[in-house]
Design a protein around this motif. Sequence first.
Motif, PDB file in Angstrom:
ATOM      1  N   UNK A  93      17.557  44.453  27.193  1.00 41.70           N
ATOM      2  CA  UNK A  93      17.938  43.303  26.363  1.00 41.70           C
ATOM      3  C   UNK A  93      18.285  42.089  27.219  1.00 41.70           C
ATOM      4  N   UNK A  94      18.941  42.344  28.347  1.00 43.39           N
ATOM      5  CA  UNK A  94      19.287  41.232  29.239  1.00 43.39           C
ATOM      6  C   UNK A  94      18.014  40.605  29.818  1.00 43.39           C
ATOM      7  N   UNK A  95      17.070  41.461  30.239  1.00 42.25           N
ATOM      8  CA  UNK A  95      15.797  40.944  30.772  1.00 42.25           C
ATOM      9  C   UNK A  95      15.058  40.131  29.699  1.00 42.25           C
ATOM     10  N   UNK A 112      16.417  38.548  27.218  1.00 43.51           N
ATOM     11  CA  UNK A 112      17.161  37.303  27.057  1.00 43.51           C
ATOM     12  C   UNK A 112      16.735  36.294  28.126  1.00 43.51           C
ATOM     13  N   UNK A 113      16.566  36.792  29.345  1.00 37.16           N
ATOM     14  CA  UNK A 113      16.144  35.912  30.449  1.00 37.16           C
ATOM     15  C   UNK A 113      14.759  35.347  30.157  1.00 37.16           C
TER      16      UNK A 113
END
Lengths: 349, 353
Positions: free
Chosen positions: A21-23, A25-26
Motif C-alpha cells: 500500500x505504501x508503494x 501511495x508513492x
Amino acid sequence: MAAETTPTAAGLPDQRQLLAEIERDVREHRRSGAISAEFEAELDRAFDEVSPPGATGGGFDNVVDQAARHAIVDYDAPTLGSTPLRFVKRLVKQLTAWYLIFVGRQLVAFAGTTLRALRILGGRVDELERRTPALDPRVQASPPPVASDLDVAEWIPFAIERILQTPSTGRVLHADCGDGSLLCAVTAAGIDGYGTDARLDAGAKADEYAVEVRSAEVLDHLRTLPKATLRGIVLTHCVDRMALGDQLELVGRAADAVCSGGIVVIVTQSLHSWAAGRGEIGADLAVGRPLSAPTWIHLLNRAGFVAEPAVPGKVELPDAVAQSSDPAVVAIARELFPPCTVGIVARRE
Amino acid sequence: MKRAVHQFLPSLAPRDAIGSHTLSIQRALRNAGIESDIYAGETHRELRTHARSYKEWRGGDAILMYHAAIGCALGDWMATRTETLVLDYHNITPPEYFESWAPETGLLLSQGRSQLGRLASTAALGLADSAYNAAELDALGCARTAVVPIFIDPAQWGAVDETELRSLQASKRGADWLFVGRVAANKAHHDLLCCFAMYQRVFDRDARLWIVGGISSGEYWHALHRLAEHLGVENNVVFVGAVSDGELGAYYSAADVFVCVSDHEGFCVPLIEAMWWGVPVVAFGSSAIPGTVGDSAIVLPHKQPAVVAAAVNRVMADDALRTNLISAGRARVSDFDPLRTAATLLYELETLG
C-alpha cells in the motif's frame, strides 16, 4: 487506504500488505506530479555534491585526491588554551619545529611517491577497462534498454505449471516484471507472487491489476533477501541485458534466495533474435547480451540447481513453409527459422 | 560453573551502550553470587572506581569475558590468555564506513575485526546481542554461539527534563521526526536528511527532524550541515548533539515518529528506547534491525526517500496503525526485560561447566 489493511492477531497490519500500500501511495504521488522525477534524482546526487572529493566512493581518482589531501603534514599545531598552557605549547612547538619538519618531509615524500605509484597503477587499470567493454565507463554511460522486446505471453502457462509443481512455501518473484502480465496470471493461479522493476512507470499496470511490484533492480533486491525464502524466481528481460559478471552474480543470488525444492525459470532470447532486435551498432555496443541455453544450464547446475533440458519457444514460420509436409523443407526451415526464445527450468537441490 | 567471571573491554565510559551493558552484567553476576570485576583498556574518570586496568589482571581460575569492539592492545593481549574465554560481540562497524570520513577510526575498526577473527576461533562461547551478530561469530568459526540481548533497563534512564520537553512541545507545528545515534556514516544520516526533505516537500512543510547523538566524524558532520542547506531543510533540521538522559527522554516524549535508515547496526538500542517511550518506529531493514524490532515497526526493504516519506505519512495519518505500532512496540520492549536477559546469560555461562 487504512481500511484496506488486514490486521494481524496482534492488531498490526500484515507488513507485506502495508508495504504494498505504501508503494502504491508513492506511485500515485509520482503520477500526480507531487513527487517529481527531477527531485528524486536531485536527492540521489545531493550528498555527493556536498561531500569532499572521494568521501562517497566517487571513483578511484577522487579517492586518490582525498589521500593526497591527507598526505600533507600540517606543522602548524594549534596552541590554544589557558595562558600558561598556551605558553608551554608555543615553546614546545618552537623547540621541536626543526625535528618535526625533518621527519614530516620524509613522510610527505613517502606519501607522494606512493600516490604517484597509485596514479600510474590507475592509468594501467584505465587502459585495461578500455579493452573490456562491460567495464568501460563510456559504454556504461549509454543506457541499455530497460526491457527487451521479448513477449512473455507464450511462457506464462509454462511458468505457472512448473511453479505449481514446487513446495508451496515462500513467494515467487518475477524480476523485470514489466507491465505485470505474467505476475497477474501467477497470482490468478493462486500463487503468492510479486515483482520487481526499476522503471518508475512499471507500477502503473500493477496498481490496475492489484499486484505487488517493487521499484528495484533485481540484483539490488536479491542482495537484501534472507536465504532460502523464495519458492521460485522467474527471470525474463534482465537476463538478456546484464553484463556477464552480473549474470554470474544473479545465478549465485538466486541459489541463495530460493528454498530447497524451489525453482528458477529463465526465459531468454536467442542471440540471433536479440541481435536482430537491436541492429548491428546496438548489439556491438551493448554492455550485456543473452547467454546460450547450455551456458545457463551449466551455471545453474554449478550453483546447486538441477536444470532440465532447455525448452525451445514457438517458431513463426511463413505459411507456405508451415503447411509443407516435405521433410526437406521442414529440415531447412528448422535451420533458417530457429526459435526466438528459450525456456530453462532448474530446481534447487 | 567457575565462581568468577571477569569482564574485559577496550573502554568503559558512561552513557555508552557497551559500558552500561558491562555494568549490568556485573550486577547480574554478583547477584547470582559470582565474583565479577571489570578490567578496561581505558576508563572514563566518572567510572574510575568501577574498573581496573587490564594490566592488573594477575591470572586465576576464572572465565574471562571480552567485549569485542574497536581494535586495541587489549584485543591482542586477550589472544595470549589461556583462561576460558567468552566473547561478547556487539558488532564492529565495517571499516569502509569510516575510511573516507575518519581514516584513523577505519584502521582501528579493521584491527578490531582482525582481532575478533583470532579470538572467535579460540573462544569457548560466543555471546551475541542479535542473531545477526551470532551469524558473524559462526562464520568466524566460533565453537558455540548464543544470543543474549544487550541489557536494557529503563529504570536507569532517569526522569524527563520537563523544561526541555515543554520547549519542544511549545514550538511544535508539524510532525516531529527523531533519530538517535552517533553521527557516523554507517548510520546514514545523509539518507535520513533526503527522506526528510522528501517528506517535508510532499506531506508536511512544518515537519522537523531532530538528530540526537555525539559526533564520530567531524568531516561527516560538516557534510551533513551542507547537505541540509543544499536541500533547503536547514531551518527544520536540528543537529542536537549529545544530550543528558533527561534531555533524551524529552526528545523521545515529544517525537511523533522514530525514523532509522541506518546501513549497519549490530543491535541499535535507540529502537528499543523509542518503543519504550511510545514512539512508532519506521526503519530500513538492514543488518540487525529487523531482528531488534521484530514485528513492532514498519520495516522497509529499501530506503528510497519517497517510500520512507510515504511510510512516515502513513504512520501520521492512520491513527489505528499508529496506536497498534505503539502498543506492539511496548510489548516488544518486554522481550528485553533485564531479568530475562540475566537469566539467559547465567544459563549460557552455566553450560561452560
